[in-house]
Design a protein around this motif. Structure first.
Motif, PDB file in Angstrom:
ATOM      1  N   LYS A 173       0.849  -1.199   0.000  1.00 39.38           N
ATOM      2  CA  LYS A 173       0.000   0.000   0.000  1.00 39.38           C
ATOM      3  C   LYS A 173       0.877   1.239   0.000  1.00 39.38           C
ATOM      4  CE  LYS A 173      -3.671  -2.595   0.997  1.00 39.38           C
ATOM      5  NZ  LYS A 173      -4.685  -2.912   0.011  1.00 39.38           N
ATOM      6  N   GLY A 174       1.041   1.809  -1.136  1.00 37.60           N
ATOM      7  CA  GLY A 174       1.848   3.020  -1.236  1.00 37.60           C
ATOM      8  C   GLY A 174       1.930   3.388  -2.700  1.00 37.60           C
ATOM      9  N   THR A 175       2.182   4.645  -2.993  1.00 38.44           N
ATOM     10  CA  THR A 175       2.268   5.087  -4.382  1.00 38.44           C
ATOM     11  C   THR A 175       3.710   5.452  -4.680  1.00 38.44           C
ATOM     12  OG1 THR A 175       0.090   6.050  -4.049  1.00 38.44           O
ATOM     13  CG2 THR A 175       1.256   6.677  -6.063  1.00 38.44           C
ATOM     14  N   ARG A 176       4.291   4.757  -5.629  1.00 42.65           N
ATOM     15  CA  ARG A 176       5.683   5.016  -5.981  1.00 42.65           C
ATOM     16  C   ARG A 176       5.803   6.405  -6.601  1.00 42.65           C
ATOM     17  NH1 ARG A 176       9.969   1.166  -9.283  1.00 42.65           N
ATOM     18  NH2 ARG A 176      11.529   2.812  -9.486  1.00 42.65           N
ATOM     19  N   VAL A 177       6.841   7.138  -6.246  1.00 42.39           N
ATOM     20  CA  VAL A 177       7.072   8.466  -6.836  1.00 42.39           C
ATOM     21  C   VAL A 177       8.544   8.592  -7.224  1.00 42.39           C
ATOM     22  CG1 VAL A 177       5.260   9.662  -5.541  1.00 42.39           C
ATOM     23  CG2 VAL A 177       7.553   9.508  -4.594  1.00 42.39           C
ATOM     24  N   GLY A 178       8.823   9.563  -8.103  1.00 44.45           N
ATOM     25  CA  GLY A 178      10.212   9.774  -8.503  1.00 44.45           C
ATOM     26  C   GLY A 178      10.586  11.236  -8.420  1.00 44.45           C
ATOM     27  N   THR A 179       9.835  11.973  -7.602  1.00 41.58           N
ATOM     28  CA  THR A 179      10.029  13.414  -7.496  1.00 41.58           C
ATOM     29  C   THR A 179       9.665  13.874  -6.093  1.00 41.58           C
ATOM     30  OG1 THR A 179       8.573  15.328  -7.927  1.00 41.58           O
ATOM     31  CG2 THR A 179       7.981  13.294  -8.993  1.00 41.58           C
ATOM     32  N   PRO A 180      10.130  15.057  -5.672  1.00 33.38           N
ATOM     33  CA  PRO A 180       9.774  15.543  -4.333  1.00 33.38           C
ATOM     34  C   PRO A 180       8.310  15.948  -4.208  1.00 33.38           C
ATOM     35  CG  PRO A 180      11.601  16.829  -5.283  1.00 33.38           C
ATOM     36  CD  PRO A 180      11.068  15.970  -6.357  1.00 33.38           C
ATOM     37  N   VAL A 181       7.612  16.073  -5.351  1.00 35.44           N
ATOM     38  CA  VAL A 181       6.216  16.539  -5.330  1.00 35.44           C
ATOM     39  C   VAL A 181       5.279  15.349  -5.126  1.00 35.44           C
ATOM     40  CG1 VAL A 181       4.405  17.674  -6.700  1.00 35.44           C
ATOM     41  CG2 VAL A 181       6.756  18.505  -6.794  1.00 35.44           C
ATOM     42  N   ILE A 182       4.231  15.545  -4.301  1.00 37.29           N
ATOM     43  CA  ILE A 182       3.302  14.444  -4.036  1.00 37.29           C
ATOM     44  C   ILE A 182       2.343  14.248  -5.222  1.00 37.29           C
ATOM     45  CG2 ILE A 182       3.308  14.613  -1.517  1.00 37.29           C
ATOM     46  CD1 ILE A 182       0.706  16.258  -1.758  1.00 37.29           C
ATOM     47  N   PRO A 183       1.918  13.013  -5.467  1.00 32.27           N
ATOM     48  CA  PRO A 183       0.976  12.756  -6.569  1.00 32.27           C
ATOM     49  C   PRO A 183      -0.325  13.541  -6.391  1.00 32.27           C
ATOM     50  CG  PRO A 183       1.818  10.699  -5.661  1.00 32.27           C
ATOM     51  CD  PRO A 183       2.298  11.785  -4.760  1.00 32.27           C
ATOM     52  N   GLY A 184      -0.660  13.869  -5.138  1.00 28.14           N
ATOM     53  CA  GLY A 184      -1.892  14.607  -4.864  1.00 28.14           C
ATOM     54  C   GLY A 184      -1.908  15.980  -5.526  1.00 28.14           C
ATOM     55  N   LEU A 185      -0.749  16.509  -5.792  1.00 27.05           N
ATOM     56  CA  LEU A 185      -0.649  17.814  -6.436  1.00 27.05           C
ATOM     57  C   LEU A 185      -0.666  17.571  -7.946  1.00 27.05           C
ATOM     58  CD1 LEU A 185      -0.321  20.670  -5.243  1.00 27.05           C
ATOM     59  CD2 LEU A 185       2.121  20.472  -5.567  1.00 27.05           C
ATOM     60  N   LYS A 186      -1.812  17.105  -8.421  1.00 24.05           N
ATOM     61  CA  LYS A 186      -1.917  16.514  -9.757  1.00 24.05           C
ATOM     62  C   LYS A 186      -1.345  17.356 -10.897  1.00 24.05           C
ATOM     63  CE  LYS A 186      -5.508  13.091  -9.589  1.00 24.05           C
ATOM     64  NZ  LYS A 186      -6.935  12.886  -9.682  1.00 24.05           N
ATOM     65  N   ALA A 187      -1.703  18.633 -10.910  1.00 21.13           N
ATOM     66  CA  ALA A 187      -1.314  19.449 -12.052  1.00 21.13           C
ATOM     67  C   ALA A 187       0.204  19.557 -12.173  1.00 21.13           C
ATOM     68  CB  ALA A 187      -1.925  20.836 -11.932  1.00 21.13           C
ATOM     69  N   TYR A 188       0.883  19.521 -11.049  1.00 15.26           N
ATOM     70  CA  TYR A 188       2.327  19.755 -11.058  1.00 15.26           C
ATOM     71  C   TYR A 188       3.145  18.476 -10.988  1.00 15.26           C
ATOM     72  CZ  TYR A 188       1.129  24.625 -10.143  1.00 15.26           C
ATOM     73  OH  TYR A 188       0.635  25.896 -10.234  1.00 15.26           O
ATOM     74  N   PHE A 189       2.560  17.427 -10.462  1.00 19.40           N
ATOM     75  CA  PHE A 189       3.296  16.173 -10.266  1.00 19.40           C
ATOM     76  C   PHE A 189       3.728  15.595 -11.608  1.00 19.40           C
ATOM     77  CE2 PHE A 189       2.952  11.447  -9.930  1.00 19.40           C
ATOM     78  CZ  PHE A 189       4.039  11.233  -9.102  1.00 19.40           C
ATOM     79  N   ASP A 190       5.022  15.309 -11.751  1.00 19.06           N
ATOM     80  CA  ASP A 190       5.517  14.752 -13.010  1.00 19.06           C
ATOM     81  C   ASP A 190       5.591  13.229 -12.907  1.00 19.06           C
ATOM     82  OD1 ASP A 190       6.786  14.006 -15.330  1.00 19.06           O
ATOM     83  OD2 ASP A 190       8.165  15.720 -15.330  1.00 19.06           O
ATOM     84  N   ALA A 191       4.550  12.598 -13.411  1.00 20.15           N
ATOM     85  CA  ALA A 191       4.447  11.137 -13.273  1.00 20.15           C
ATOM     86  C   ALA A 191       5.480  10.411 -14.126  1.00 20.15           C
ATOM     87  CB  ALA A 191       3.050  10.682 -13.653  1.00 20.15           C
ATOM     88  N   SER A 192       6.006  11.097 -15.148  1.00 16.59           N
ATOM     89  CA  SER A 192       6.948  10.415 -16.043  1.00 16.59           C
ATOM     90  C   SER A 192       8.262  10.082 -15.327  1.00 16.59           C
ATOM     91  CB  SER A 192       7.246  11.301 -17.256  1.00 16.59           C
ATOM     92  OG  SER A 192       8.011  12.423 -16.834  1.00 16.59           O
TER      93      SER A 192
END
Lengths: 557, 314
Positions: free
Chosen positions: A356-375
């Protein structure tokens, strides 16, 4: 003689029996929930829920522009939000919410640690406040502000009819007093305020020193009655609940604000935040029925059985393996890149967090959708050969040794460290884990920056991209990993000054790409949190920030 | 005797003074800044400096210590950094819980350990003695936090004798309060009962083989009378010393048990004050605990002198 002995024995039995009498009085017949069948006897205490945040300073909000954010809130149970149909709601009743952290101050300007703000969210409101989607909604203000074209003045109208908990109407004077007081206390972000003017009894004009189209999130700071001095012992705000009583280490009790401006809210008459010493005590309370709900970790949520619905949401903080970029060997980018290829977030998520967790590759949280860089999430796919090659290029063919300093009260970080130690062995790198208590971590690691590597979750002071990316500026006080990049500093200044929304988004994404490329840290995941609610309760609202909103919780009718 | 007493009282205060200096220095030297813990890491340096001077933490250590000591002498313990409430009121709110728990535990220890100890000595090496001995050993071997969790599960969750976590305040319902405390008190008492039983058993057995006991029996004195009039008098001094140590330990707040049972006592307050670097609160609590330990020792010494003429100071 035998008779005498028997008599003695009888007397003692009688005394014992008398001592046991009060037993009859203390069985609590009101506990209706039968205990879950699972037993917690040997779970190791982890003092906090998964959301191990480095405390942020102001109550948070999202960017106004662009309906930027929604925290992915998957609910494994029926978690209705306020938008739900109004049927099936039984207003009233009292609700006990367990916490393993505790509020320290009740004065909203003194209480700035994340754990305290989580609770005070129910007592205080700013001119604006975030909703469950992370968008800012007018609260004490009747509508969103008029922003001048040069982004230097924000003009607000106070909501008509809004009252403080003491029954007094909120005026523009109160707003001015609140903002001046908060700015005077050097609360982060408010140093940009030049003046606050009372235009008329219901209008305030805020003038800024520097133009900022994204100033609104800072105006979630609490609005309090003018010249009221007892906030710390008897707080008064405009929130859905009013203060009832506070006993340190035991309970904070809130009662319904009957003149709350939002129609129908809150549903409950009374909310008690019960303060527990650790997660084991909390689990026992949940099982015995003396607590109706709590934020729990994934391990605890598994032990609760069928008496509870579990609502899963993001913790909205990024768990990171931070390197001190100023010490050897982490001052060498190749070493940091090598370790980025070795540390496998997927394995950490499945081992430590039950997947249970969302992998990220940036300091920005996925919740900040417009800015979060999912790539960037998969920027460093596990690649042992590449890691070894990078290490030998950096001159560490045979690996090296270093210490990971972890705050001992966050079990999730301690566990993560253990997984990482094993992963690093595959390339000949030896890591030792050093556990320190949280105050020591704050002093030694965060403030003095005397460490080699550490694991912590980092959140933002508010939901603007700056709050996640500002700490990477070379001179930032929160830059505890000592990342220094002239390119980043220039680009950051440009991004903050940009007023066109689409350009802003692009620039903030470029900043994330730069951080990903330089790899000052390894970004692991946004840890999931679980809110357990006793059956019969509903209305949990997840927020893309670290708050618990009791106003939408209700008993099903 | 007066000379002895006054010397002991001077030693008592000297000990407390040294303990307070040590505590103060230690907690000021270890890392941890209460200001940042209150404000959070996102705070501005200016805000942190403001609060630091507001709390007086920017002044030199000796100045702060002397100020705190002066306050202590006048009965003013300062304000807690974490709660910004007077330390005095925080501790006063906790004392009834800790003291009631301690008294209840001591009551259980005395009424169970003394008869069982004597009984074991009289039935030495018989089956019942061996059984009671094994039970004692088991009580000693099980760590008391585990015993606590076990009690909560058995008596709380399964048998519903009490609701775990539903601490009853003494102002609301005194009987319920004592009822809730009974289980934690028992958890504290059990290992101590085991120690005391072993101790007493050995002491009584040692006396029973002494010459004066044989003399008493040969005079035809009854069994019970020998025990109560002769043996106990001589077996008690070491037991009283041990009981004194146990009492001091229990009164200083049974930290682990208070945590396990979520009791708002001194122990829990101490843990929270340490993890928050709440200096005024830590110092006052440590001095309180040191006072209890030193004072109980002092009482034990005086009591022993009263009952045993052989160790009386001349």
């Amino acid at each position: 003689m035998v008779k005498k002995n028997k008599r003695l024995l009888l007397v003692y039995l009688l005394i014992l029996l008398l001592a046991a009498l009060p037993l009859a009085a203390c069985g609590d017949s009101t506990a209706t929930t039968s205990p879950a069948t699972t037993v917690a006897t040997t779970t190791v205490a982890s003092t906090t829920t998964a959301a191990a945040t480095t405390a942020a300073a102001t109550t948070t909000a999202a960017t106004t522009v662009a309906s930027a954010t929604t925290a992915a809130a998957t609910t494994t149970a029926v978690a209705t939000t306020t938008a739900a149909a109004k049927t099936g709601i039984k207003p009233g009743g009292s609700f006990i919410f367990g916490l393993t952290t505790e509020p320290d101050h009740l004065d909203p300007y003194q209480a700035t640690s994340a754990d305290t703000r989580e609770v005070l969210f129910n007592l205080f409101e700013g001119l604006v406040k975030p909703d469950g989607d992370g968008n800012l909604q007018p609260a004490v203000a009747g509508s969103l502000p008029t922003i001048s074209t040069d982004a230097l003045t924000y003009t607000f109208k106070v909501r008509s009819g809004i009252k403080f908990h003491n029954g007094n109407a909120v005026t523009a004077d109160d707003v001015k007093y609140s903002l001046d007081t908060a700015a005077g206390l050097k609360i982060a972000g408010l140093d940009n305020i030049q003046t606050v003017e009372v235009v008329d009894p219901t209008t305030v004009k805020i003038s800024l020193k520097k133009a900022d189209t994204d100033f609104l999130p800072y105006l979630t700071v609490a609005i309090v009655p003018k010249d009221y001095k007892d906030q710390n012992t008897h707080p008064i705000g405009t929130g859905p609940f009013a203060f009832d009583s506070f006993t340190p280490q035991q309970a904070l009790v809130l009662k319904k604000n009957t003149s709350y401006w939002q129609k129908d809210l809150p549903y409950l008459d009374k909310v008690t935040f019960k303060l527990k010493s650790d997660t084991n005590a909390l689990l026992l309370d949940l099982q015995s029925g003396s607590v109706d709900g709590a934020i729990v970790d994934s391990n605890t949520s598994k032990q609760l059985g069928s008496n509870f619905s579990i609502n899963q949401a993001n913790s909205n903080a990024v768990q990171q393996l931070n390197f001190n970029n100023a010490v050897k060997p982490f001052d060498n980018q190749k070493v940091r890149l090598a370790l980025s290829y070795v540390v496998d977030p997927d394995e950490i998520i499945s081992t430590v967090n039950f997947g249970k967790g969302t992998r990220v590759g940036t300091p920005v949280i996925p919740g900040l959708k417009a800015y979060f860089d999912a790539s960037l999430t998969d920027a460093y796919k596990k690649n042992i050969d590449k890691a070894k090659q990078l290490l030998s290029e950096a001159g560490y063919t045979n690996g090296f040794s270093f210490t990971i300093t972890v705050p001992s009260n966050y079990q999730v970080h301690v566990d993560t460290a253990q997984v990482i130690v094993n992963q690093l062995k595959t390339v000949g790198v030896t890591a030792q884990i050093k556990q320190v208590d949280f105050p020591t971590w704050i002093s030694k690691v965060y403030t003095d920056r005397q460490y080699e590597a550490t694991i912590i979750s980092v959140d933002g002071a508010n939901l603007s991209p700056q709050s996640f990316l500002a700490r990477y500026v070379s001179t930032a006080s929160g830059n505890f990993f000592n990342y220094k990049s002239a390119d980043y500093d220039t680009l950051y200044a440009k991004a903050v000054a940009e007023s066109a929304q689409s350009n802003r988004i692009e620039l903030f994404k470029q900043l994330q790409q730069l951080v990903s490329k330089d790899a000052p840290n390894v970004f692991i995941q946004d840890i999931a949190t679980f809110t357990a609610l006793k059956n019969g309760l509903s209305g949990f609202t997840p927020y893309p920030l670290y708050v618990f909103d009791a106003s939408t919780i209700y008993y099903k009718g | 005797m007066i000379k002895y007493l006054s010397r002991r009282i001077v030693t008592l205060f000297l000990t407390l003074f040294l303990v307070s200096i040590l505590t103060f220095t230690a907690f000021n030297l270890i890392p941890g800044d209460p200001v940042i813990l209150i404000l959070g890491t996102e705070t501005t340096p200016q805000r942190a400096d403001m609060l630091r001077s507001q709390l007086g933490l920017d002044r030199p250590m000796p100045v702060r210590y002397v100020e705190w000591l002066m306050g202590l002498v006048q009965g003013n313990f300062g304000n807690s950094i974490k709660y910004s409430l007077p330390v005095k009121s925080l501790i006063e709110g906790r004392l009834p819980t800790t003291i009631s728990l301690a008294l209840l535990a001591i009551f259980l220890i005395v009424i169970i350990a003394i008869p069982v100890g004597i009984y074991c000595a009289r039935k030495r090496n018989m089956a019942i003695d061996k059984v009671l001995n094994s039970v004692s050993m088991l009580n000693l071997a099980v760590p008391n936090f585990f015993l606590g969790v076990l009690f909560i599960w058995v008596f709380g969750l399964q048998l519903k004798f009490f609701t775990p976590g539903n601490y009853v305040d003494y102002n609301e319902n005194f009987v319920g309060f004592i009822g809730y405390l009974l289980f934690p008190a028992l958890v504290i008492a059990l290992p101590n009962i085991a120690i005391l039983v072993k101790f007493l058993r050995t002491a009584v057995i040692n006396q029973l083989t002494a010459d004066y006991v044989r003399t008493a029996y040969s005079k035809g004195v009854s069994d019970n009378k020998v025990i109560s009039h002769h043996v106990l008098k001589n077996a008690l001094p070491p037991v009283i010393t041990l009981l004194g140590m146990i009492i001091a330990e229990i009164f200083s707040g049974s930290i682990i048990i208070e945590q396990v049972f979520s009791l708002p006592g001194i122990g829990r307050l101490l843990i929270s004050s340490i993890s928050f670097r709440d200096f005024p609160l830590i110092q006052t609590l440590v001095v309180y605990i040191a006072f209890i330990v030193v004072f109980v020792n002092f009482l034990v010494d005086v009591l022993l002198q009263a009952i045993d003429p052989r160790i009386r100071v001349r």
